[in-house]
Scaffold this active site. Sequence first.
Site, mmCIF file in Angstrom:
data_model
loop_
_atom_site.group_PDB
_atom_site.id
_atom_site.type_symbol
_atom_site.label_atom_id
_atom_site.label_comp_id
_atom_site.label_asym_id
_atom_site.label_seq_id
_atom_site.Cartn_x
_atom_site.Cartn_y
_atom_site.Cartn_z
ATOM 1 C CD GLU A 52 -22.785 -3.095 56.613
ATOM 2 O OE1 GLU A 52 -23.269 -2.334 55.752
ATOM 3 O OE2 GLU A 52 -22.032 -2.686 57.510
ATOM 4 C CG HIS A 76 -26.912 -4.684 53.200
ATOM 5 N ND1 HIS A 76 -28.161 -4.151 53.411
ATOM 6 C CD2 HIS A 76 -26.058 -3.979 53.994
ATOM 7 C CE1 HIS A 76 -28.066 -3.167 54.298
ATOM 8 N NE2 HIS A 76 -26.803 -3.046 54.670
ATOM 9 N NE ARG A 82 -23.074 -3.768 46.726
ATOM 10 C CZ ARG A 82 -22.165 -4.120 45.822
ATOM 11 N NH1 ARG A 82 -22.527 -4.858 44.775
ATOM 12 N NH2 ARG A 82 -20.913 -3.727 45.963
ATOM 13 C CB SER A 104 -23.481 0.781 48.036
ATOM 14 O OG SER A 104 -23.322 -0.517 47.492
ATOM 15 C CE1 TYR A 147 -23.226 3.451 53.016
ATOM 16 C CE2 TYR A 147 -22.583 1.372 54.004
ATOM 17 C CZ TYR A 147 -23.127 2.069 52.943
ATOM 18 O OH TYR A 147 -23.553 1.387 51.837
#
Length: 341
Positions: free
Chosen positions: A284, A8, A71, A73, A194
């Site tokens: 990640e 991300h 990203r 979030s 998540y």
Amino acid sequence: MIIDCHGHYTTAPPALAAWRERQTAALAGSAAAPAPADLRISDDELRESVEPNQLRMMDERGIDVTVFSPRASFMAHHVGDFRTSTAWAALCNELCHRVAGLHPERFVPAAMLPQSPGVDPATCLPELTRCVEEYGAVAVNLNPDPSGGHWTAPPLTDRSWYPLYEKLVEYDVPAMVHVSTSVNPAFHTTGAHYLNADTTAFMQLVQGDLFADFPTLRLVLPHGGGAVPYHWGRFRGLAMALGKPPLEEHVLGNVFFDTCVYHQPGIDLLLDVVPARNVLFASEMIGAVRDVDPCTGHHFDDTRRYVESSALSAEQVAAVQEHNARSVYPRLDALLKRQGR
């Protein structure tokens, strides 16, 4: 080659977050909404955001290519309405495309979708089309809970999702099932929401018959599938109770798990329970867990160490680190072949 299927853009220049703050402030009526042209980020700023960060760590860890998406979030589909998400997704996707253009042999773009709570998923099709056809996106992130932790969306097997699946199948593009920020205080975003979502998505797929309608659709469950490998016996038993075929027949032809599991026993369990052909290498990084593990002296998210210390054969390690990704992400494979790799 080592392909990281889960990266991300967590280090985007501050101007992106500042633009988003202006956009959300406008929703409260305190200011005018910014125009996309108001976001000005130079190529040099993009280089400075990834070269000492993701790119440096990829070099240190021997990762050749990262599938690079906005990203997670920051997707925050619960904020505003569909127009809000459309403008935000377009900007974030463009930046990932630009980063990939600056480092074409290291980053390959994946797209976020402009989802919004209660809005027909079919409204995401124009952005999906643009990202695949214009930006060369090889995957999308699909949020099964655009409400931000309140789970107001129907399960992934509901027919309302079908227009998205039809387009993914048409493009031969997989979706990573990845939620965004939780605004529900009962669910920590990265520690609970998540992992809950990964587990929930798998159970939804067990309950339904999605792949009877979409036999070539491919879904990637991140973070090692949440609780799925640990409770594999439970899911096998529930599938039997629901009158479904064995999991190997019912879901494993279409569902894949990544290696974003941050300790050796967890990776060992994943690779012992889930067939190696269904596991894709991922880290990640730079993501939710950035520290060094005091027990090992290495970063928690240095997942290559775990995979290569597992009981897999050399052939299976190569499949997890490269060949499975080429199969699940055929547009990525085609790009790599055009590059002579």
